[in-house]
Scaffold this active site. Sequence first.
Site, PDB file in Angstrom:
ATOM      1  N   LYS A 269      25.444 -40.047  32.748  1.00 17.23           N
ATOM      2  CA  LYS A 269      24.758 -41.346  32.744  1.00 17.23           C
ATOM      3  C   LYS A 269      24.635 -41.953  31.343  1.00 17.23           C
ATOM      4  CE  LYS A 269      22.190 -40.617  37.000  1.00 17.23           C
ATOM      5  NZ  LYS A 269      20.904 -40.655  37.693  1.00 17.23           N
ATOM      6  N   ASP A 305      18.682 -46.680  39.248  1.00 11.36           N
ATOM      7  CA  ASP A 305      17.680 -45.617  39.427  1.00 11.36           C
ATOM      8  C   ASP A 305      16.266 -46.184  39.286  1.00 11.36           C
ATOM      9  OD1 ASP A 305      19.376 -43.481  39.903  1.00 11.36           O
ATOM     10  OD2 ASP A 305      19.579 -42.968  37.778  1.00 11.36           O
ATOM     11  N   GLY A 327      12.923 -36.641  30.114  1.00 14.32           N
ATOM     12  CA  GLY A 327      14.383 -36.653  30.064  1.00 14.32           C
ATOM     13  C   GLY A 327      14.951 -37.964  30.580  1.00 14.32           C
ATOM     14  N   ASN A 348       4.933 -33.875  28.587  1.00 19.54           N
ATOM     15  CA  ASN A 348       6.189 -33.129  28.646  1.00 19.54           C
ATOM     16  C   ASN A 348       6.013 -31.748  28.036  1.00 19.54           C
ATOM     17  OD1 ASN A 348       8.997 -33.037  29.281  1.00 19.54           O
ATOM     18  ND2 ASN A 348       9.447 -33.152  27.093  1.00 19.54           N
ATOM     19  N   ARG A 349       6.819 -30.817  28.546  1.00 16.45           N
ATOM     20  CA  ARG A 349       6.784 -29.438  28.031  1.00 16.45           C
ATOM     21  C   ARG A 349       6.986 -29.435  26.515  1.00 16.45           C
ATOM     22  NH1 ARG A 349      11.426 -25.643  30.428  1.00 16.45           N
ATOM     23  NH2 ARG A 349      12.656 -27.145  29.255  1.00 16.45           N
ATOM     24  N   THR A 350       7.925 -30.239  26.050  1.00 17.97           N
ATOM     25  CA  THR A 350       8.145 -30.370  24.608  1.00 17.97           C
ATOM     26  C   THR A 350       7.491 -31.685  24.170  1.00 17.97           C
ATOM     27  OG1 THR A 350      10.286 -29.321  24.995  1.00 17.97           O
ATOM     28  CG2 THR A 350       9.943 -30.329  22.820  1.00 17.97           C
ATOM     29  N   LYS A 353       9.163 -34.852  22.547  1.00 17.98           N
ATOM     30  CA  LYS A 353      10.040 -35.701  23.374  1.00 17.98           C
ATOM     31  C   LYS A 353       9.205 -36.705  24.170  1.00 17.98           C
ATOM     32  CE  LYS A 353      13.841 -32.459  23.933  1.00 17.98           C
ATOM     33  NZ  LYS A 353      14.492 -31.600  24.922  1.00 17.98           N
ATOM     34  N   TYR A 411      14.820 -34.198  44.893  1.00 18.37           N
ATOM     35  CA  TYR A 411      15.063 -34.442  46.329  1.00 18.37           C
ATOM     36  C   TYR A 411      15.768 -33.296  47.042  1.00 18.37           C
ATOM     37  CZ  TYR A 411      19.574 -36.024  44.529  1.00 18.37           C
ATOM     38  OH  TYR A 411      20.771 -36.099  43.871  1.00 18.37           O
TER      39      TYR A 411
HETATM   40  P1  NAP Z   1      16.805 -33.981  31.957  1.00 12.60           P
HETATM   41  O1  NAP Z   1      17.261 -35.171  31.217  1.00 12.60           O
HETATM   42  O2  NAP Z   1      17.449 -32.672  31.705  1.00 12.60           O
HETATM   43  O3  NAP Z   1      15.216 -33.827  31.683  1.00 12.60           O
HETATM   44  C1  NAP Z   1      14.473 -32.779  32.233  1.00 12.60           C
HETATM   45  C2  NAP Z   1      13.007 -32.941  31.854  1.00 12.60           C
HETATM   46  O4  NAP Z   1      12.283 -31.976  32.580  1.00 12.60           O
HETATM   47  C3  NAP Z   1      12.718 -32.713  30.382  1.00 12.60           C
HETATM   48  O5  NAP Z   1      11.646 -33.529  30.003  1.00 12.60           O
HETATM   49  C4  NAP Z   1      12.324 -31.227  30.356  1.00 12.60           C
HETATM   50  O6  NAP Z   1      11.401 -30.912  29.319  1.00 12.60           O
HETATM   51  C5  NAP Z   1      11.586 -31.103  31.665  1.00 12.60           C
HETATM   52  N1  NAP Z   1      11.639 -29.726  32.147  1.00 12.60           N
HETATM   53  C6  NAP Z   1      12.749 -29.006  32.434  1.00 12.60           C
HETATM   54  N2  NAP Z   1      12.386 -27.789  32.902  1.00 12.60           N
HETATM   55  C7  NAP Z   1      11.031 -27.751  32.888  1.00 12.60           C
HETATM   56  C8  NAP Z   1      10.074 -26.765  33.235  1.00 12.60           C
HETATM   57  N3  NAP Z   1      10.448 -25.584  33.705  1.00 12.60           N
HETATM   58  N4  NAP Z   1       8.775 -27.076  33.111  1.00 12.60           N
HETATM   59  C9  NAP Z   1       8.390 -28.279  32.657  1.00 12.60           C
HETATM   60  N5  NAP Z   1       9.245 -29.235  32.288  1.00 12.60           N
HETATM   61  C10 NAP Z   1      10.549 -28.972  32.404  1.00 12.60           C
HETATM   62  O7  NAP Z   1      16.912 -34.198  33.541  1.00 12.60           O
HETATM   63  P2  NAP Z   1      16.835 -35.604  34.361  1.00 12.60           P
HETATM   64  O8  NAP Z   1      18.182 -36.194  34.481  1.00 12.60           O
HETATM   65  O9  NAP Z   1      15.733 -36.401  33.783  1.00 12.60           O
HETATM   66  O10 NAP Z   1      16.455 -35.087  35.832  1.00 12.60           O
HETATM   67  C11 NAP Z   1      15.204 -34.457  36.105  1.00 12.60           C
HETATM   68  C12 NAP Z   1      15.098 -34.213  37.605  1.00 12.60           C
HETATM   69  O11 NAP Z   1      14.951 -35.474  38.266  1.00 12.60           O
HETATM   70  C13 NAP Z   1      16.375 -33.618  38.216  1.00 12.60           C
HETATM   71  O12 NAP Z   1      16.284 -32.226  38.270  1.00 12.60           O
HETATM   72  C14 NAP Z   1      16.465 -34.213  39.590  1.00 12.60           C
HETATM   73  O13 NAP Z   1      15.932 -33.318  40.555  1.00 12.60           O
HETATM   74  C15 NAP Z   1      15.556 -35.418  39.521  1.00 12.60           C
HETATM   75  N6  NAP Z   1      16.335 -36.678  39.743  1.00 12.60           N
HETATM   76  C16 NAP Z   1      16.147 -37.325  40.915  1.00 12.60           C
HETATM   77  C17 NAP Z   1      16.820 -38.494  41.182  1.00 12.60           C
HETATM   78  C18 NAP Z   1      16.639 -39.200  42.509  1.00 12.60           C
HETATM   79  O14 NAP Z   1      17.425 -40.096  42.855  1.00 12.60           O
HETATM   80  N7  NAP Z   1      15.629 -38.852  43.279  1.00 12.60           N
HETATM   81  C19 NAP Z   1      17.708 -39.030  40.234  1.00 12.60           C
HETATM   82  C20 NAP Z   1      17.882 -38.343  39.041  1.00 12.60           C
HETATM   83  C21 NAP Z   1      17.183 -37.162  38.814  1.00 12.60           C
HETATM   84  P3  NAP Z   1      11.874 -30.515  27.833  1.00 12.60           P
HETATM   85  O15 NAP Z   1      11.988 -31.809  27.105  1.00 12.60           O
HETATM   86  O16 NAP Z   1      10.783 -29.657  27.352  1.00 12.60           O
HETATM   87  O17 NAP Z   1      13.188 -29.796  27.982  1.00 12.60           O
END
Ligand code: NAP
Length: 462
Positions: A269, A305, A327, A348-350, A353, A411
Amino acid sequence: MKRIVLFGYRGTGKTAVGTVLARRLGVAFIDTDDLVEKRSGRSIPEIFRSEGEKRFRILEREVISSLPSSDCIVSTGGGVVMDPANMERLRAESISVLLHADHAIIGRRLARSPRPPLTGLPPDEEIVKVIAARQYSYAAASDFCVDTSRTSTEQAANHILCLLEKGTISTQTRESVFRWFAGSPLPLQEREQMKSLLVGPCCNPQTRFLGVAGWPCGHSKGPLLFNRLFEKYQLNCHYTRFWDPSIHTIMEKAREIDAKGLSVTIPFKQDVMALLDEIDESARKIGAVNTVVFACGKANGSNTDWLGIRKPVENLAGARAILLGAGGVAAAAAYALLDLDIDVTILNRTPRKAQALAERFGCNWSIWDAFDRIDPDLVVNATPVGMYPDTSSPLRDDQLKKEMTVFDLVYTPPVTPFIAAARKVGCKTITGTEVFIHQAREQFRLFFGIDVPETVIREILA
Ligand code: NAP
């Protein structure tokens, strides 16, 4: 033959080219502006002067709903593309050709037009402004594009006839792109479909291709949803998976196959943005593109989105929200919530960010443990916590209160541990599937200009 519908701004040659095409093909030529004038008994300038553009658009819609469905050439008014109901009717069982031309040339052609201006601007400025406002709708209206800036009417008509007969992909390209699809992890049945459509018995020069671009993208419901919608709206299109570790390769193959559009998913993306010609304002602010529409040699990027996240919470304008995660999808969520004047705090965990994202959007941030002090109306999970096979929840059950709305963007599974816990407490819940439904609806509109009722998408995905 099918119906051929010509779209484009005024002065791009729709009437002149359409008349020649109709003569060459021996079919009727219909100009929707002429029909509006005949049926209302008044000229278009008169309708605009006495009753305004709104009345003209109503008459135009009536005319479009009464057009024959085959064996004719239809020339449409320049603004017809802005109305999804018109697009649904005009695109069904039809070949859409977008005519376009340089602004200066359009200006010269319109200099002697009796048609009223749409804005109070000087003609040259109006052309630039109105075309810019309609550019995504024009892209949606194009199966094929023809630049009429430097061609005669006969040449433009020849060009269209050639496109209808041969399409835009050579046999050699079809074979080489199919080899690439065959080497990708595409499921067997989908590979056979692509074989048949690209190099086999179902090969049709007018078929347009779209797909999900990702690595991996086997989980995507896009092929199921979009191919069913193509059947419903009678569009000669096929949706597949562009499944490759390189977004450069995907974009190259998409251009080779003259793809109509891509749904971009993980992990591309952000990276896709460098490969686009235009990016809309929301996608630029969010910093991510999930939709690419190709038209007239250009690749346009958008983000749907945030619209998918905004829709289920639009009744919560002014509420207080906590956004968990910082993220990619959290950026779209922050943009959506702030657009609704929701008071957003990012945790956020970090923490750095969270701070960086909050500073980008001008909202609050804090450390994860600050949750209990904030007492939010809405909690949005934008972390992957709870995504299959993980069975954990981003918050403890005792942190949830029944007055809260809990929105989990994850989801898979459809009911996450977080949603299950919130339902137990009595919270209102919104699942990640809702985001997919609403963002796909917006994506379809960007691809084809058609507004699919939410219920239709739900039925297909059920
Ligand atoms: P990303 O850019 O990798 O970001 C992940 C975020 O989650 C970061 O802020 C990370 O924190 C945090 N995180 C990861 N593992 C964690 C944990 N164990 N405990 C607490 N925080 C944690 O991912 P993304 O693209 O934003 O996607 C995130 C989720 O959104 C996906 O897994 C997906 O299920 C969902 N999503 C849904 C849709 C939809 O259409 N419904 C669309 C896109 C994504 P740090 O900064 O500390 O690493």
